[in-house]
Design a protein around this motif. Structure first.
Motif, PDB file in Angstrom:
ATOM      1  N   VAL A  15      29.983  44.230  33.073  1.00 26.75           N
ATOM      2  CA  VAL A  15      31.124  43.389  33.432  1.00 26.75           C
ATOM      3  C   VAL A  15      31.312  43.362  34.944  1.00 26.75           C
ATOM      4  N   THR A  16      31.198  44.513  35.581  1.00 26.58           N
ATOM      5  CA  THR A  16      31.359  44.567  37.036  1.00 26.58           C
ATOM      6  C   THR A  16      30.321  43.693  37.724  1.00 26.58           C
ATOM      7  N   GLN A  17      29.090  43.726  37.247  1.00 30.62           N
ATOM      8  CA  GLN A  17      28.040  42.898  37.836  1.00 30.62           C
ATOM      9  C   GLN A  17      28.313  41.419  37.619  1.00 30.62           C
ATOM     10  N   ALA A  18      28.810  41.068  36.429  1.00 35.29           N
ATOM     11  CA  ALA A  18      29.148  39.672  36.155  1.00 35.29           C
ATOM     12  C   ALA A  18      30.262  39.188  37.086  1.00 35.29           C
ATOM     13  N   MET A  19      31.248  40.049  37.332  1.00 34.08           N
ATOM     14  CA  MET A  19      32.316  39.713  38.269  1.00 34.08           C
ATOM     15  C   MET A  19      31.752  39.468  39.653  1.00 34.08           C
ATOM     16  N   ASP A  20      30.875  40.373  40.100  1.00 38.18           N
ATOM     17  CA  ASP A  20      30.310  40.292  41.442  1.00 38.18           C
ATOM     18  C   ASP A  20      29.518  38.998  41.620  1.00 38.18           C
ATOM     19  N   THR A  21      28.743  38.644  40.601  1.00 43.61           N
ATOM     20  CA  THR A  21      27.970  37.406  40.663  1.00 43.61           C
ATOM     21  C   THR A  21      28.889  36.190  40.733  1.00 43.61           C
ATOM     22  N   GLY A  22      29.939  36.203  39.951  1.00 41.31           N
ATOM     23  CA  GLY A  22      30.870  35.085  39.943  1.00 41.31           C
ATOM     24  C   GLY A  22      31.631  34.903  41.239  1.00 41.31           C
ATOM     25  N   LEU A  23      31.692  35.946  42.049  1.00 42.24           N
ATOM     26  CA  LEU A  23      32.453  35.874  43.304  1.00 42.24           C
ATOM     27  C   LEU A  23      31.649  35.302  44.467  1.00 42.24           C
ATOM     28  N   GLU A  24      30.375  35.002  44.260  1.00 37.71           N
ATOM     29  CA  GLU A  24      29.566  34.482  45.365  1.00 37.71           C
ATOM     30  C   GLU A  24      30.157  33.184  45.928  1.00 37.71           C
ATOM     31  N   GLN A  25      30.622  32.312  45.056  1.00 35.16           N
ATOM     32  CA  GLN A  25      31.240  31.068  45.511  1.00 35.16           C
ATOM     33  C   GLN A  25      32.492  31.348  46.333  1.00 35.16           C
ATOM     34  N   ALA A  26      33.294  32.316  45.888  1.00 33.65           N
ATOM     35  CA  ALA A  26      34.520  32.655  46.609  1.00 33.65           C
ATOM     36  C   ALA A  26      34.209  33.257  47.980  1.00 33.65           C
ATOM     37  N   ARG A  27      33.197  34.100  48.041  1.00 36.21           N
ATOM     38  CA  ARG A  27      32.845  34.756  49.310  1.00 36.21           C
ATOM     39  C   ARG A  27      32.445  33.752  50.382  1.00 36.21           C
ATOM     40  N   ALA A  28      31.869  32.641  49.959  1.00 35.47           N
ATOM     41  CA  ALA A  28      31.360  31.666  50.919  1.00 35.47           C
ATOM     42  C   ALA A  28      32.461  31.031  51.762  1.00 35.47           C
ATOM     43  N   GLY A  29      33.704  31.075  51.273  1.00 34.65           N
ATOM     44  CA  GLY A  29      34.773  30.367  51.969  1.00 34.65           C
ATOM     45  C   GLY A  29      35.785  31.240  52.678  1.00 34.65           C
ATOM     46  N   ILE A  30      35.559  32.554  52.736  1.00 34.94           N
ATOM     47  CA  ILE A  30      36.558  33.438  53.339  1.00 34.94           C
ATOM     48  C   ILE A  30      35.909  34.468  54.251  1.00 34.94           C
ATOM     49  N   ALA A  31      36.719  35.035  55.127  1.00 38.10           N
ATOM     50  CA  ALA A  31      36.246  36.086  56.042  1.00 38.10           C
ATOM     51  C   ALA A  31      36.783  37.436  55.576  1.00 38.10           C
ATOM     52  N   HIS A  32      36.539  37.756  54.322  1.00 42.48           N
ATOM     53  CA  HIS A  32      36.999  39.003  53.723  1.00 42.48           C
ATOM     54  C   HIS A  32      35.840  39.632  52.957  1.00 42.48           C
ATOM     55  N   VAL A  33      35.835  40.933  52.883  1.00 42.96           N
ATOM     56  CA  VAL A  33      34.883  41.641  52.032  1.00 42.96           C
ATOM     57  C   VAL A  33      35.486  41.752  50.637  1.00 42.96           C
ATOM     58  N   LEU A  34      34.780  41.219  49.647  1.00 46.34           N
ATOM     59  CA  LEU A  34      35.198  41.330  48.250  1.00 46.34           C
ATOM     60  C   LEU A  34      34.267  42.337  47.578  1.00 46.34           C
ATOM     61  N   GLU A  35      34.776  43.522  47.312  1.00 43.59           N
ATOM     62  CA  GLU A  35      33.961  44.615  46.789  1.00 43.59           C
ATOM     63  C   GLU A  35      34.378  44.936  45.355  1.00 43.59           C
ATOM     64  N   CYS A  36      33.448  44.787  44.437  1.00 42.78           N
ATOM     65  CA  CYS A  36      33.722  45.081  43.029  1.00 42.78           C
ATOM     66  C   CYS A  36      33.428  46.549  42.733  1.00 42.78           C
ATOM     67  N   VAL A  37      34.368  47.213  42.082  1.00 48.21           N
ATOM     68  CA  VAL A  37      34.226  48.628  41.758  1.00 48.21           C
ATOM     69  C   VAL A  37      34.608  48.850  40.296  1.00 48.21           C
ATOM     70  N   THR A  38      34.125  49.965  39.745  1.00 45.88           N
ATOM     71  CA  THR A  38      34.342  50.291  38.333  1.00 45.88           C
ATOM     72  C   THR A  38      35.079  51.615  38.205  1.00 45.88           C
ATOM     73  N   ILE A  39      36.044  51.677  37.305  1.00 44.28           N
ATOM     74  CA  ILE A  39      36.693  52.950  36.981  1.00 44.28           C
ATOM     75  C   ILE A  39      35.850  53.617  35.893  1.00 44.28           C
ATOM     76  N   VAL A  40      35.026  54.557  36.280  1.00 41.67           N
ATOM     77  CA  VAL A  40      34.036  55.117  35.361  1.00 41.67           C
ATOM     78  C   VAL A  40      34.666  55.945  34.248  1.00 41.67           C
ATOM     79  N   GLU A  41      35.882  56.439  34.461  1.00 44.01           N
ATOM     80  CA  GLU A  41      36.554  57.251  33.433  1.00 44.01           C
ATOM     81  C   GLU A  41      37.184  56.395  32.337  1.00 44.01           C
ATOM     82  N   ALA A  42      37.224  55.100  32.523  1.00 43.83           N
ATOM     83  CA  ALA A  42      37.894  54.200  31.590  1.00 43.83           C
ATOM     84  C   ALA A  42      37.031  53.940  30.354  1.00 43.83           C
TER      85      ALA A  42
END
Length: 220
Positions: A15-42
């Motif tokens: 799921v985290t990887q799918a989120m990260d892939t989907g954010l490529e379009q969003a990253r192209a238009g902003i000057a922010h770092v979008l970092e996807c992380v996982t709560i491994v204990e969940a």
């Protein structure tokens, strides 16, 4: 460069990887770092009220102990949103809330594509709390758990349900009701011809806007 943490509150790296892939379009238009992380204990999936209750303190603890300019809770039920906002003065955006609010701005009636039938009452309660029940065209399930969203037929299931929301329920904008659905947005939107909201994209760009404008909550 401002850093926004997009938190997957289940422990599925798929799921985290799918989120990260989907954010490529969003990253192209902003000057922010979008970092996807996982709560491994969940748990591997968040599919019940018990799951939501279990992960809420994990989300709040993760936010409290992380360094970022904003946070996104990347689960459609927004688990731990209230608790996380209580432990930081930095913006915390829930992807469910963000998606509903975005839908109001681009359509008259929105439809929700849910993963499971059991998700629908929780969505209805959330929509009611936000005061926008009158704009809900319908909420229909693809009957597919989080762990199966990467299967090859998921897009066709979303399209089938989305078509019913459009044609039978009158939705003119669709919301994908799980973070793991976001990678299917382009093909679903192309097939159905109406706007399709990936809540992870919506929440991340709303968080970026809040950071850019310098909004802060009161001191935690």
């Amino acid at each position: 460069m401002p850093r926004i943490l997009i938190i997957n509150p289940n422990s599925s790296e798929t799921v985290t990887q799918a989120m990260d892939t989907g954010l490529e379009q969003a990253r192209a238009g902003i000057a922010h770092v979008l970092e996807c992380v996982t709560i491994v204990e969940a748990p591997q999936a968040i599919e019940s009220a018990a799951d939501i209750e279990a992960v809420a303190p994990l989300v709040a603890d993760f936010v409290s102990n992380s360094d970022a300019d904003a946070f996104v809770i990347a689960c459609f039920s927004d688990p731990g949103l209230t608790e996380a906002r209580e432990v930081t003065a930095y913006p915390v955006v829930g992807m469910g809330e963000a998606a509903y609010l975005e839908a109001l701005q681009i359509g008259s009636m929105f439809g929700v594509v849910s993963i499971l039938e059991g998700s629908i009452p929780r969505h209805a309660a959330h929509i009611q709390r936000l005061g926008v029940s009158g704009r809900l065209a319908g909420d229909r399930s693809i009957d597919t758990g989080v762990g199966r969203l990467s299967e090859h037929d998921t897009a066709s299931r979303i399209i089938e349900v989305g078509r019913r929301l459009r044609d039978d329920d009158g939705a003119d904008v669709l919301i994908l009701g799980c973070a793991g659905m976001g990678s299917h947005r382009p093909v679903v939107e192309a097939e159905l011809g109406i706007p399709v909201i990936d809540p992870v994209q919506a929440a991340s760009l709303q968080a970026a806007s809040i950071v850019t404008l310098g909004y802060r909550r009161g001191a935690a």
